[in-house]
Each structure stands twice: as C-alpha cells, then as structure tokens.
Design an enzyme around this catalytic site. Structure first.
Site, PDB file in Angstrom:
ATOM      1  N   LYS A   1      -2.338  -9.730   6.853  1.00  0.00           N
ATOM      2  CA  LYS A   1      -3.742 -10.031   6.078  1.00  0.00           C
ATOM      3  C   LYS A   1      -2.946  -9.681   4.512  1.00  0.00           C
ATOM      4  O   LYS A   1      -2.768  -8.455   4.214  1.00  0.00           O
ATOM      5  CB  LYS A   1      -4.697  -9.201   6.516  1.00  0.00           C
ATOM      6  CG  LYS A   1      -5.877  -9.483   5.582  1.00  0.00           C
ATOM      7  CD  LYS A   1      -7.105  -8.739   5.530  1.00  0.00           C
ATOM      8  CE  LYS A   1      -8.067  -8.746   4.770  1.00  0.00           C
ATOM      9  NZ  LYS A   1      -7.770  -8.643   3.017  1.00  0.00           N
TER      10      LYS A   1
ATOM     11  N   GLU B   1      -7.258   9.775  -7.510  1.00  0.00           N
ATOM     12  CA  GLU B   1      -6.261   8.936  -7.733  1.00  0.00           C
ATOM     13  C   GLU B   1      -6.829   7.673  -8.688  1.00  0.00           C
ATOM     14  O   GLU B   1      -7.796   7.315  -8.436  1.00  0.00           O
ATOM     15  CB  GLU B   1      -5.760   8.094  -6.416  1.00  0.00           C
ATOM     16  CG  GLU B   1      -4.431   7.270  -6.535  1.00  0.00           C
ATOM     17  CD  GLU B   1      -4.178   6.581  -5.283  1.00  0.00           C
ATOM     18  OE1 GLU B   1      -3.041   6.285  -5.335  1.00  0.00           O
ATOM     19  OE2 GLU B   1      -4.942   6.590  -4.544  1.00  0.00           O
TER      20      GLU B   1
ATOM     21  N   GLU C   1      -0.102   4.074   5.609  1.00  0.00           N
ATOM     22  CA  GLU C   1       0.654   4.278   4.128  1.00  0.00           C
ATOM     23  C   GLU C   1      -0.444   4.286   3.093  1.00  0.00           C
ATOM     24  O   GLU C   1      -0.883   3.154   2.640  1.00  0.00           O
ATOM     25  CB  GLU C   1       1.706   3.400   3.879  1.00  0.00           C
ATOM     26  CG  GLU C   1       2.576   4.253   3.034  1.00  0.00           C
ATOM     27  CD  GLU C   1       2.332   3.647   1.358  1.00  0.00           C
ATOM     28  OE1 GLU C   1       1.966   4.574   0.980  1.00  0.00           O
ATOM     29  OE2 GLU C   1       2.610   2.539   1.048  1.00  0.00           O
TER      30      GLU C   1
END
Length: 488
Positions: A173, A380, A248
């Site tokens: 995907k 982040e 990840e």
C-alpha cells in the site's frame, strides 16, 4: 492530467474511485490517483494468498526467485530517472535527492537477489540417539507492506526485497500522499515477470484501505513504516488476524557535538541530518546537543549554512530545499514552533512558512537551551526544524540523548576514540553514526525501539523477519516405537 492505476493479480485497474494528487511546489492538482477500497483490498490479498499457495511462485527455487529480483533491479536502474521525476513531482522531494536515492535502490534488490538462496536452516545436535532433527526456514505467507510518501522506493525495497527473497507474496500500500512513483513501479514488477498475484500495489485511505488490509484474515505479516499513532492502529488491527509486525517509525534523533569535534565537518553533517530532504526523514538529526563551550561557535556556522541554502522548485538540480509534501505538515510545524517560542525558545533563523504558492518552509533553528520543556525538543517535526540544547559533561550528554520515547538513530561527533566508544555503548538507539550521518546500505540492518518501532530492515535480519522456522523430527530406528504413553 495524468492518471494512474492499481495493480492487482497481474492486471492494472482504476479502482473504486479516484482522487486528485497535489503538486507540493504549486499546491495544485497534477494527477488522478486510483482509490482502493475494501473490495479491491480483498481481491489483492486473495490474489496474493492464491499465488503463495499455488501456481508457479511456490514451485520456484530460491535461485529462480533471486533471478527475478535481479531482473527487477535492472529495470529499476533503467527507470530511475523517470521514477525520480515522478517522486519529485508528487511529493516535492528535490530531484537532486530522488535521483541519487532511487539509483541506489536497485542495489537493495540486487542484495536480496543474492540472498535468496542463502537463507539457511540448521541441524540440531538433539539429545536422542535415534532422531535426526533439523530446522527449515519457510516464508510466512502474505505480507501487507505499508509505506509513507517519503523515500517510498527505498522504503518499499527494504520490504519487497527480503519478502520476495524469502518466498512470500506481497500487497503493497502506497501512501495516498504522493503514490505516483510506486504505482509506476508496478509496471516494472509486471515487466520483470513475477507471476500474477505475487506483488500487488494499491493506494487508498485509512478506514477503507489500510484498516481492511492490516486486519485481513489472510495476511500473515505486516511491515509498516510511518508514525507511532498509525502504528498503534496497525497493531490493534493485527489483533484480528494475529499477524506478526515489523514497525519502522519516527524519531527525535540526538546529534551530539563535543568540543573536540571537527566543527566544520559536524556542521555539514548536521545540515545533511536536518535540512536535506527538507527534514522529511525518520532519521532526521532534529535534536542538536552541543557542548556548551562550543555552542556559540557551532551555532554561528550552522546559521550561516542554513541561511545560504537554496530554496527553490524541487525539479531544479541546484535546489537544496524544496517544499514540504503537504499543507498539513506545514501547519503542524508552525504550531509546534509557536508553542516552543511561547515556552521560551529563541529563534535563531527561519521560523515561518514562505509566502507564495506551494508548501515551502525555510531551514529553521530553535535554541531551546533555556527552555528544556519546549515541545520542539520532544515532538517530531518531520520538516527542516532543528531544536538545540547544550550539555557540559559526557554524563549529561547521554542523559539528554536518551531523554526521549524514541530510539531510532543518533550521531556522535568527537575526535576521541575512547569517548566515541563510551557514547556508542550508552546511547539507546538502533543506529549510531560516529563522525558521519545519514549513511545507509542494503548490507546494514536498520531500525529502532520504543516509539521508533521494532524489527529491522536491511541485511539478513530483515529477510528472517519474513520467515518462520519449521522443526522436522526424523526417527532413524527400525525398532517398534516403545511405550506410547511416555513422552519422548
């Protein structure tokens, strides 16, 4: 307007609906993308499951799978310029980076092509004299591979390469934010000669595509790259099929500069670590921890370099920073900077979106050394924003480096070999770069822990994630089996 298609069971199709894809450099639509919904996802997984169990794929030897991967590597190398142009157009990543990165992606497929016939089992020195026992490594089955828009050819290679080498089949995907390169990549898969259903490539939105894929009962393993929030949803979905996962995720990577470091080299590495790729990298060195005795000198170098960076259209080879991929990122970055300034952070340079069309944001440096609770040190950004803090001692440097829920990457700059080893041992991260930053290779495993996820991509370790062991017991005695009521 360009039109792209899904790739399911060896055929190209339009999908349940279509949606526009925006050019980040202008903010306007340039292509129509196909949207996969539940029916398309189900057909893709069914095709992958069928191809895993029957047909030519499970009959191929490992060496034959390797030859198919080598053919795919050659096609990627040939198509690299076209793929780079598509990625730049659809995501805003500068052509200077996409050209170099995608040319290297072929080496990942070559690495796993060579590894395909080297995934070995083992003989066990069992404690029973009339038994021979060994382990076989076998493919797990259907893999759901989900990649974000940034570095998508690379991030798909570190999933597809080992999964196909191991003998799995894949439903990949692509992100709905900039899927063009992977949808075009499907044509290379087709041309390489993989049997229908072995690789399927979709794009679509969370509830109707991603959720259906990650909870599908025929999916055996989920390989996901993205943010921790989406990863939590993926893990919850995997409770439905009990698929194994490799995640990840993001990072808030510390970049440590000691007073004995080569400051010019460290400054160049810091520019690479946070401003290259417009900061849109999971390993971005977004937390600069600099020893207090060289802070002012180092920040002066960084500011000069940051303000000299060429911000322009991403399709020009001279451009160094292009636009962010989405307006959503630009707005998030603006909000976190504002909150950090309100907490007492000091703006060194940058700080505001650039006027005009597109999603441009300048290289930004925030000095948070007087505001340790500033959000810039913890959240982040996924953009070209560097948060700066200082330390006095090695102990304080390690304490601050590890003061994060993430654990993906890190950088250490020092001329002292003994100090470097102490930092390597002490930093809790999956990758430690010493006197360099942002270097990768198909040979080296990559991954993290904590909010940065688990599992590894790259190297032999990644291929083993796509296998499970089977224990085989062979009785070598010709005598009748003894007492059947006693476990042997």
């Amino acid at each position: 307007m360009d039109r792209f298609q899904l790739y399911i069971d060896g055929a190209f199709e339009d999908g349940a609906a279509r949606f526009p894809s925006l050019d980040p450099a202008t903010g306007t639509a340039w292509a129509e993308m196909p949207e996969a919904r539940a029916a398309e996802v189900d057909r893709a997984v069914a095709a992958a499951h069928r191809a895993f169990l029957s047909g030519p794929w499970p009959k191929l030897t490992a060496s034959q799978r390797g030859k198919l991967l080598m053919r795919l590597a050659d096609l990627v190398a040939e198509a690299a310029p076209d793929l780079a142009r598509l990625e730049t157009r659809d995501t805003g990543k500068i052509i200077r980076e996409t050209s170099a990165q995608i040319a290297y992606v072929a080496d990942y497929y070559r690495y796993y092509a060579g590894l395909a016939d080297k995934i070995e089992g083992a003989h066990l020195p069992i404690d029973k004299p009339d038994m021979e026992v060994w382990l076989r490594r076998e493919p797990v089955g259907v893999v759901a591979a989900i990649v974000p828009w940034n570095s998508q050819l690379f991030l798909s290679a570190v999933k597809l390469g080992p999964a196909l080498a191991a003998g799995c089949t894949v439903v990949l995907k692509a992100s709905e934010d900039g899927p063009a390169p992977l949808l075009h990549f499907a044509r290379l898969v087709h041309a390489a000669g993989f049997p229908p259903g072995v690789v399927n490539i979709l794009t679509g939105f969370g509830p109707d595509c991603g959720q259906v894929l990650t909870s599908h009962p025929k999916v055996a393993h989920i390989a996901f790259t993205g943010g921790p929030g989406t990863a939590r949803a993926v893990v919850r979905n995997s409770a439905e099929n009990l698929a194994s996962t490799s995640l990840e995720l993001g990072g808030k990577s510390p970049f440590l500069v000691f007073d004995d470091a080569d400051l010019e080299s460290a400054a160049n590495a810091q520019v690479s670590g946070i401003f290259a790729a417009t900061g849109q990298s999971c390993v971005a060195g977004s937390r600069l921890l600099v020893q207090d005795t060289v802070k002012d000198a180092f920040l002066a170098r960084l500011r000069t370099k940051a303000e000299a960076i060429r911000i322009a259209a991403p399709d020009a080879m001279t451009t160094e920073v292009g636009p962010l991929c989405t307006a959503r990122q630009r707005d998030h970055i603006t909000e976190v900077i504002a909150a950090s300034l309100a907490q007492g952070a000091r703006l060194v340079t940058g700080g505001s979106p650039l006027p005009g069309p597109g999603f441009y944001f300048p290289p930004t440096i925030l000095d948070c050394s007087a505001s340790p609770d500033a959000p810039a040190l913890a959240e982040e950004f996924f953009g070209p924003v560097l948060a700066v803090d200082t330390f006095r001692t090695e102990e304080e440097a390690l304490e601050k480096a590890n003061a994060t829920a993430y654990g993906l990457a890190s950088g250490v700059f020092t001329r002292s070999l003994t100090r470097a080893h102490r930092m390597i041992r002490g930093i809790r991260a999956g990758v430690v770069w010493v006197n360099t930053y942002r270097a990768v290779s198909p040979i080296a495993p990559f991954g993290g822990h904590g909010l940065s996820g688990h599992g590894r991509e790259g190297g032999l370790a990644a291929a083993l994630d796509y296998t499970r062991s089977k224990t085989v017991w062979l009785r070598t005695s010709d005598d009748p089996i003894p007492d059947p009521f006693v476990m042997r």
